[in-house]
Motif scaffolding. Structure first.
Motif, PDB file in Angstrom:
ATOM      1  N   GLY A  79       0.847  -1.180   0.000  1.00 31.10           N
ATOM      2  CA  GLY A  79       0.000   0.000   0.000  1.00 31.10           C
ATOM      3  C   GLY A  79       0.884   1.232   0.000  1.00 31.10           C
ATOM      4  N   ILE A  80       0.543   2.193  -0.836  1.00 29.69           N
ATOM      5  CA  ILE A  80       1.358   3.412  -0.954  1.00 29.69           C
ATOM      6  C   ILE A  80       0.505   4.604  -0.534  1.00 29.69           C
ATOM      7  N   TRP A  81       1.058   5.385   0.376  1.00 35.19           N
ATOM      8  CA  TRP A  81       0.401   6.576   0.883  1.00 35.19           C
ATOM      9  C   TRP A  81       1.261   7.788   0.558  1.00 35.19           C
ATOM     10  N   VAL A  82       0.654   8.825   0.006  1.00 31.56           N
ATOM     11  CA  VAL A  82       1.342  10.098  -0.207  1.00 31.56           C
ATOM     12  C   VAL A  82       0.647  11.138   0.648  1.00 31.56           C
ATOM     13  N   VAL A  83       1.439  11.821   1.469  1.00 30.26           N
ATOM     14  CA  VAL A  83       0.941  12.945   2.257  1.00 30.26           C
ATOM     15  C   VAL A  83       1.547  14.185   1.629  1.00 30.26           C
ATOM     16  N   ASP A  84       0.695  15.017   1.027  1.00 34.95           N
ATOM     17  CA  ASP A  84       1.196  16.236   0.410  1.00 34.95           C
ATOM     18  C   ASP A  84       1.019  17.397   1.372  1.00 34.95           C
ATOM     19  N   ASN A  85       2.111  18.116   1.612  1.00 34.24           N
ATOM     20  CA  ASN A  85       2.144  19.225   2.567  1.00 34.24           C
ATOM     21  C   ASN A  85       1.859  20.554   1.873  1.00 34.24           C
ATOM     22  N   ALA A  86       0.618  20.721   1.371  1.00 28.12           N
ATOM     23  CA  ALA A  86       0.153  21.993   0.791  1.00 28.12           C
ATOM     24  C   ALA A  86       1.010  22.459  -0.381  1.00 28.12           C
ATOM     25  N   SER A  87       1.338  21.540  -1.272  1.00 29.16           N
ATOM     26  CA  SER A  87       2.120  21.911  -2.458  1.00 29.16           C
ATOM     27  C   SER A  87       1.320  22.856  -3.351  1.00 29.16           C
ATOM     28  N   CYS A  88       2.034  23.746  -4.034  1.00 28.43           N
ATOM     29  CA  CYS A  88       1.381  24.672  -4.969  1.00 28.43           C
ATOM     30  C   CYS A  88       1.804  24.386  -6.413  1.00 28.43           C
ATOM     31  N   LEU A 121      -0.183   7.263   9.168  1.00 26.44           N
ATOM     32  CA  LEU A 121      -0.333   6.153  10.113  1.00 26.44           C
ATOM     33  C   LEU A 121      -1.723   6.155  10.741  1.00 26.44           C
ATOM     34  N   ARG A 122      -2.236   7.330  11.088  1.00 28.97           N
ATOM     35  CA  ARG A 122      -3.597   7.411  11.637  1.00 28.97           C
ATOM     36  C   ARG A 122      -4.621   6.986  10.591  1.00 28.97           C
ATOM     37  N   ALA A 123      -4.419   7.377   9.342  1.00 30.30           N
ATOM     38  CA  ALA A 123      -5.336   6.967   8.269  1.00 30.30           C
ATOM     39  C   ALA A 123      -5.309   5.452   8.062  1.00 30.30           C
ATOM     40  N   MET A 124      -4.190   4.815   8.376  1.00 32.46           N
ATOM     41  CA  MET A 124      -4.075   3.351   8.282  1.00 32.46           C
ATOM     42  C   MET A 124      -4.724   2.648   9.469  1.00 32.46           C
ATOM     43  N   GLY A 125      -5.048   3.421  10.508  1.00 30.52           N
ATOM     44  CA  GLY A 125      -5.689   2.819  11.662  1.00 30.52           C
ATOM     45  C   GLY A 125      -4.842   2.729  12.903  1.00 30.52           C
ATOM     46  N   PHE A 126      -3.636   3.242  12.852  1.00 26.91           N
ATOM     47  CA  PHE A 126      -2.802   3.262  14.052  1.00 26.91           C
ATOM     48  C   PHE A 126      -3.313   4.341  14.994  1.00 26.91           C
TER      49      PHE A 126
END
Length: 133
Positions: A79-88, A121-126
């Motif tokens: 499973g691949i998760w991308v967290v984007d930090n407000a990119s413009c 990690l929270r989105a995965m359920g941790f």
């Protein structure tokens, strides 16, 4: 691994995510009526990849292409998760359009690296906090 005992030889195999145990008669020959027994167990191993990004659209695209090729050829459940930090630079839209299999968390603010990982990690359920007791 090869173990012998009680007239049978046990041989274990580990190929990728499959573990097999085979029992064979120790002194078998072509006229022997005994039949070897093989037990196979598939082990489903999971891998989560978290990528925290900020204004790296082209680099992220190359990275995801590479990871997805390796994941496709793997026996792992990836499973691949991308967290984007407000990119413009259009990073979130690129991920949505070109990589629908990637789970995207598009933050409205720059969370930083650690908080970005924690969001995935929270989105995965941790849990948000782990009890140390």
């Amino acid at each position: 691994m090869d173990k012998t005992g009680e007239g049978y030889r046990a041989i274990t195999y580990n190929i990728g995510s499959v573990f097999a145990l085979r029992f064979e008669p120790e002194n078998s020959f072509s006229g022997d009526n005994s039949i070897p027994l093989t037990i196979s167990i598939a082990i489903n191993m999971r891998l989560a990849i978290i990528i925290v990004s900020w204004n790296i659209k082209e680099l992220l695209c190359d990275c995801l292409l590479s990871v997805l090729v390796d994941a496709r050829d793997s026996t792992l459940d990836v499973g691949i998760w991308v967290v984007d930090n407000a990119s413009c630079d259009g990073t979130p839209q690129m991920v949505r359009d070109e990589f629908p299999q990637v789970r995207l968390i598009a933050s409205e603010q720059n969370l930083g690296f650690a908080a970005g990982n924690n969001a995935a990690l929270r989105a995965m359920g941790f849990p948000a906090q782990i009890d140390s007791q």
